[in-house]
Design an enzyme around this catalytic site. Structure first.
Site, PDB file in Angstrom:
ATOM      1  N   LYS A 252       0.750  -1.061   0.085  1.00  0.00           N
ATOM      2  CA  LYS A 252      -0.086  -0.037   0.013  1.00  0.00           C
ATOM      3  C   LYS A 252       0.888   1.199  -0.163  1.00  0.00           C
ATOM      4  O   LYS A 252       2.001   1.194   0.109  1.00  0.00           O
ATOM      5  CB  LYS A 252      -0.889   0.023   1.279  1.00  0.00           C
TER       6      LYS A 252
HETATM    7  C1  LIG Z   1      -5.160  -4.327   2.103  1.00  0.00           C
HETATM    8  C2  LIG Z   1      -6.611  -4.306   2.200  1.00  0.00           C
HETATM    9  C3  LIG Z   1      -7.148  -4.603   3.246  1.00  0.00           C
HETATM   10  C4  LIG Z   1      -6.532  -5.361   4.638  1.00  0.00           C
HETATM   11  O1  LIG Z   1      -5.595  -4.675   4.943  1.00  0.00           O
HETATM   12  P1  LIG Z   1      -4.388  -5.196   5.895  1.00  0.00           P
HETATM   13  O2  LIG Z   1      -3.618  -4.299   6.423  1.00  0.00           O
HETATM   14  O3  LIG Z   1      -3.742  -6.537   4.983  1.00  0.00           O
HETATM   15  O4  LIG Z   1      -5.357  -6.137   6.910  1.00  0.00           O
HETATM   16  C5  LIG Z   1      -8.344  -4.435   3.531  1.00  0.00           C
HETATM   17  N1  LIG Z   1      -9.226  -4.166   2.300  1.00  0.00           N
HETATM   18  C6  LIG Z   1      -8.628  -4.097   1.152  1.00  0.00           C
HETATM   19  C7  LIG Z   1      -9.421  -3.338  -0.075  1.00  0.00           C
HETATM   20  C8  LIG Z   1      -7.294  -3.914   0.948  1.00  0.00           C
HETATM   21  O5  LIG Z   1      -6.560  -3.646  -0.176  1.00  0.00           O
END
Ligand SMILES: *Cc1c(COP(=O)(O)O)cnc(C)c1O
Length: 374
Positions: free
Chosen positions: A183
């Site tokens: 991210k």
């Molecule tokens: C990455 C992601 C999550 C979860 O995030 P984590 O930090 O990996 O728990 C939830 N929703 C979406 C759309 C994501 O891309």
């Protein structure tokens, strides 16, 4: 050995490393000054009053569902094209996720489908700013107001995106970010709930710390020894080590977004007039490009050829209602969300991260064009 270009990766510099080392030399490894500073930094960036830092994006979604009071008998409308964590968070609270279809052009939750899925049991809508493009929040807000529903943004892809001039984070009743390494901001694991609503802030804050109402530093400062556990919560805390990494990266967020947008421009220009079709970007928003998603003919063959060429393409996502757990638990399956199901056969995520070089882009473009040639 062939160079491997992943679909996404973190960008860590010496300043990030120094910030983490500083915390390791300090008095607090967790729940110290860096957590509060990171919360302020992200909330301020989004233009909202509160941020609650937690241990993952998934934990942030769970906190949001708790703050809304979602429980057994409650339905929450979610898109079918998303990471499973979006709908899992509804199940954690004993609620029922209801899958809405997506707009075939953008793969964002379709307001028409949402409107059709509202029942007397519906409590909330979760929009996912898929790939980094904000949902049609005005339309979703109209539906929510009509039926007195809350709206949550799963903005894990979209920090820094804007919609009608307003930053993501300020568009829903609560918005959720992830700081997983693929991210925009990478703290290893991490997440945050941001909101303007003091009650949601308080509820999410207590939920991340066992349901206890004040944190250690607050108690020490006020000289109180007692505390109260008022609800059943979890240990979803983010550490000071991780928060320092997040704060340091926030300084580069806008530069990194600019690079992601430049990569998107290069891709779009290269694929114009070819069988590779990037998803539509609406002109009422600025995209944050967590992902660069294209629709291609013969996706499986294309995927295999690109992986073979060292390009870490991916598919985001298998429609959640296809997963065996959901089929078994909720009786979901093929036919429920036709646009999502149709898109799923064609979508491919090309590499997208700020440190990609122009040479990487050229390699990816030429390989992708080769892969769709017959
Ligand atoms: C990455 C992601 C999550 C979860 O995030 P984590 O930090 O990996 O728990 C939830 N929703 C979406 C759309 C994501 O891309």
């Amino acid at each position: 050995m062939k160079k491997w270009i992943p679909y996404g990766r973190q960008t860590i510099n010496d300043a990030d490393i120094a910030a983490v080392i500083d915390v390791l030399h300090s008095n607090f490894l967790t729940t110290g000054p860096k957590v509060a500073e990171f919360e302020e930094r992200v909330a301020e960036y989004c233009g909202v009053a509160h941020g609650v830092a937690v241990s993952s994006g998934t934990a942030a979604l769970h906190c949001a569902m708790h703050a809304l009071g979602i429980g057994p008998g409650d339905e929450v409308i979610v898109p079918s094209i998303t990471f499973a964590a979006t709908s899992n968070s509804v199940l954690y609270q004993g609620g029922t996720p209801v899958f809405a279809d997506v707009d075939p052009e953008t793969l964002l939750i379709s307001p028409d489908s949402v409107a059709a899925k509202v029942t007397p049991a519906t409590r909330a809508i979760v929009g996912v700013d898929y790939a980094g493009q904000p949902c049609e929040w005005a339309e979703l807000r109209t539906i929510a107001n009509k039926h007195k529903l809350s709206i949550v943004a799963d903005a894990c892809h979209a920090i820094g995106a804007t919609y009608m001039g307003q930053r993501v984070g300020a568009l829903a009743d609560m918005s959720v970010f992830s700081f997983h390494p693929v991210k925009h901001i990478a703290t290893g694991e991490g997440g945050m709930v941001v909101t303007d609503n003091p009650t949601f802030d308080e509820k999410a804050r207590a939920f991340r710390g066992h349901g206890i109402t004040s944190d250690f530093s607050g108690r020490e400062a006020s000289g109180e020894w007692s505390y109260e556990m008022v609800e059943l919560g979890f240990n979803y805390r983010l550490t000071d080590i991780q928060s320092a990494l997040g704060i340091s990266q926030m300084a580069r967020l806008d530069n990194n977004l600019a690079r992601r947008r430049a990569i998107a421009v290069a891709y779009a220009a290269a694929f114009e007039g070819t069988p590779i079709h990037p998803l539509t970007v609406r002109d009422d928003c600025e995209h944050a490009y967590h992902l660069y998603v294209v629709r291609v003919p013969d996706r499986d063959r294309c995927f295999a050829m690109l992986r073979d060429a060292g390009i870490g393409v991916n598919v985001h996502y298998i429609p959640v209602h296809y997963h065996p757990y959901y089929r078994k638990r909720l009786g979901t399956g093929k036919g429920m969300c036709p646009a999502a199901e149709d898109a799923y056969t064609e979508i491919l995520s090309l590499p997208m991260y700020p440190d990609m070089t122009d040479t990487d882009i050229e390699t990816i473009v030429s390989r992708t064009l080769q892969a769709v040639e017959r």
